[in-house]
Design a protein around this motif. Structure first.
Motif, PDB file in Angstrom:
ATOM      1  N   ASP A 105       0.916  -1.395   0.091  1.00  0.00           N
ATOM      2  CA  ASP A 105       0.132  -0.050  -0.090  1.00  0.00           C
ATOM      3  C   ASP A 105       0.800   1.314  -0.009  1.00  0.00           C
ATOM      4  OD1 ASP A 105      -2.384  -1.714  -0.108  1.00  0.00           O
ATOM      5  OD2 ASP A 105      -2.839  -1.243   2.032  1.00  0.00           O
ATOM      6  N   GLN A 106       2.003   1.370   0.875  1.00  0.00           N
ATOM      7  CA  GLN A 106       2.673   2.549   0.824  1.00  0.00           C
ATOM      8  C   GLN A 106       3.558   2.740  -0.500  1.00  0.00           C
ATOM      9  OE1 GLN A 106       5.358   1.107   4.084  1.00  0.00           O
ATOM     10  NE2 GLN A 106       4.134   2.294   5.583  1.00  0.00           N
ATOM     11  N   LEU A 109       0.839   4.066  -3.016  1.00  0.00           N
ATOM     12  CA  LEU A 109       0.433   5.392  -2.641  1.00  0.00           C
ATOM     13  C   LEU A 109       1.569   6.212  -3.078  1.00  0.00           C
ATOM     14  CD1 LEU A 109      -1.261   5.454   0.824  1.00  0.00           C
ATOM     15  CD2 LEU A 109      -1.978   6.460  -1.483  1.00  0.00           C
ATOM     16  N   PRO A 113       0.179   9.215  -6.099  1.00  0.00           N
ATOM     17  CA  PRO A 113      -0.435  10.189  -4.907  1.00  0.00           C
ATOM     18  C   PRO A 113      -1.927  10.645  -5.116  1.00  0.00           C
ATOM     19  CG  PRO A 113       1.181  11.016  -6.237  1.00  0.00           C
ATOM     20  CD  PRO A 113       0.945   9.786  -6.765  1.00  0.00           C
ATOM     21  N   ASP A 114      -2.299  10.628  -6.188  1.00  0.00           N
ATOM     22  CA  ASP A 114      -3.594  11.136  -6.319  1.00  0.00           C
ATOM     23  C   ASP A 114      -4.368  10.660  -7.573  1.00  0.00           C
ATOM     24  OD1 ASP A 114      -3.337  12.582  -8.891  1.00  0.00           O
ATOM     25  OD2 ASP A 114      -1.900  13.788  -7.657  1.00  0.00           O
ATOM     26  N   HIS A 118      -2.798   8.292 -11.433  1.00  0.00           N
ATOM     27  CA  HIS A 118      -3.224   6.949 -11.566  1.00  0.00           C
ATOM     28  C   HIS A 118      -3.874   7.059 -13.054  1.00  0.00           C
ATOM     29  CE1 HIS A 118      -5.604   3.125 -11.030  1.00  0.00           C
ATOM     30  NE2 HIS A 118      -4.659   2.683 -10.679  1.00  0.00           N
ATOM     31  N   LEU A 207      -7.173   2.090  -4.015  1.00  0.00           N
ATOM     32  CA  LEU A 207      -6.562   3.530  -3.867  1.00  0.00           C
ATOM     33  C   LEU A 207      -7.822   4.387  -3.080  1.00  0.00           C
ATOM     34  CD1 LEU A 207      -4.136   3.835  -6.862  1.00  0.00           C
ATOM     35  CD2 LEU A 207      -3.410   3.823  -4.335  1.00  0.00           C
ATOM     36  N   LEU A 210      -7.056   4.462   0.378  1.00  0.00           N
ATOM     37  CA  LEU A 210      -5.866   5.019   0.856  1.00  0.00           C
ATOM     38  C   LEU A 210      -5.889   6.476   0.681  1.00  0.00           C
ATOM     39  CD1 LEU A 210      -3.640   2.186  -0.514  1.00  0.00           C
ATOM     40  CD2 LEU A 210      -4.892   1.991   1.757  1.00  0.00           C
ATOM     41  N   TRP A 211      -6.459   7.059  -0.261  1.00  0.00           N
ATOM     42  CA  TRP A 211      -6.130   8.449  -0.593  1.00  0.00           C
ATOM     43  C   TRP A 211      -7.018   9.110   0.657  1.00  0.00           C
ATOM     44  CZ3 TRP A 211      -7.511   7.227  -6.283  1.00  0.00           C
ATOM     45  CH2 TRP A 211      -6.287   6.719  -6.911  1.00  0.00           C
TER      46      TRP A 211
END
Length: 227
Positions: A105-106, A109, A113-114, A118, A207, A210-211
């Motif tokens: 996951d890290q 990301l 980042p956004d 992606h 994601l 996560l975001w």
């Protein structure tokens, strides 16, 4: 005092000193453990060492004051030990999987980042398939044009195709294989596009969990303004 009586007195002194944890000469010795348990028949047993009759149940090791020093859990059978070890291995594997998931996951990301980054990566991946499909379609146009010319030549032998030259027949067969090959290439790239979209759809769904909310809101606002 008679020798036999003296020896008995000496032996008694040794026993008393040993039980008291003191050497015969009066020097403090090492303490002896006291173990106690209730066996399968309900009898309370006390010993200076772990009690064999209570290996299948907890035993208490006592201090000299009679307070509990520790609880010794029941000994396990070979099958129970293996089952316990298997549970420990599975727990360790589960912890490792959790750590691996966090690292993935890290990394995800860090790469995306956004949502805009992606989606841009998705379009780049799809563009590579577009290049291959476009090249295959151009080749198909050429092959179909060649096939028309070959078919025109075969018109001379419509009454008896067996009289057609071997080279012409080979060219027709080669053209047929070429068309089939390009069609397979296009079908393969279309399947690759489906795989790419499925992968990015799955990633985007994950994601979104996560975001941060502000990142999602910003991306949503950007999409709305473009419309």
């Amino acid at each position: 005092m008679k020798p036999l009586q003296a020896a008995g007195t000496r032996l008694l002194a040794i026993v008393i000193a040993t039980l008291a944890g003191v050497s015969v000469g009066g020097t403090a010795g090492a303490q002896t453990g006291i173990y106690t348990c209730i066996d399968a028949q309900g009898r309370r047993i006390t010993s200076d060492r772990p009690i064999p009759d209570c290996l299948d149940r907890p035993q208490r090791e006592l201090n000299r004051s009679g307070t509990t020093k520790r609880i010794i859990p029941p000994s396990l059978t070979a099958e129970e030990r293996e089952a316990q070890a298997a549970r420990a291995r599975e727990a360790q594997a589960a912890r490792q999987r959790a750590r691996d998931a966090i690292r993935r996951d890290q990394a995800l990301l860090a790469r995306y980042p956004d949502p805009n980054v992606h989606e841009s990566d998705r379009q780049d991946a799809l563009a590579q398939t577009d290049v291959v499909i476009a090249a295959a379609e151009r080749r198909l146009v050429e092959l179909r044009r060649e096939r028309k010319e070959l078919d025109a030549e075969m018109e001379f032998y419509a009454g008896d195709p067996s009289r057609a030259p071997a080279k012409l027949l080979r060219d027709i067969e080669s053209n047929k294989e070429g068309i089939a090959e390009q069609n397979r290439a296009i079908a393969g790239q279309e399947e690759e596009r489906r795989r790419i979209n499925a992968r990015f759809d799955d990633e985007a769904a994950h994601l979104r969990t996560l975001w941060p909310d502000d990142v999602l809101q910003k991306a949503s606002a950007g999409t709305t303004s473009e419309r």
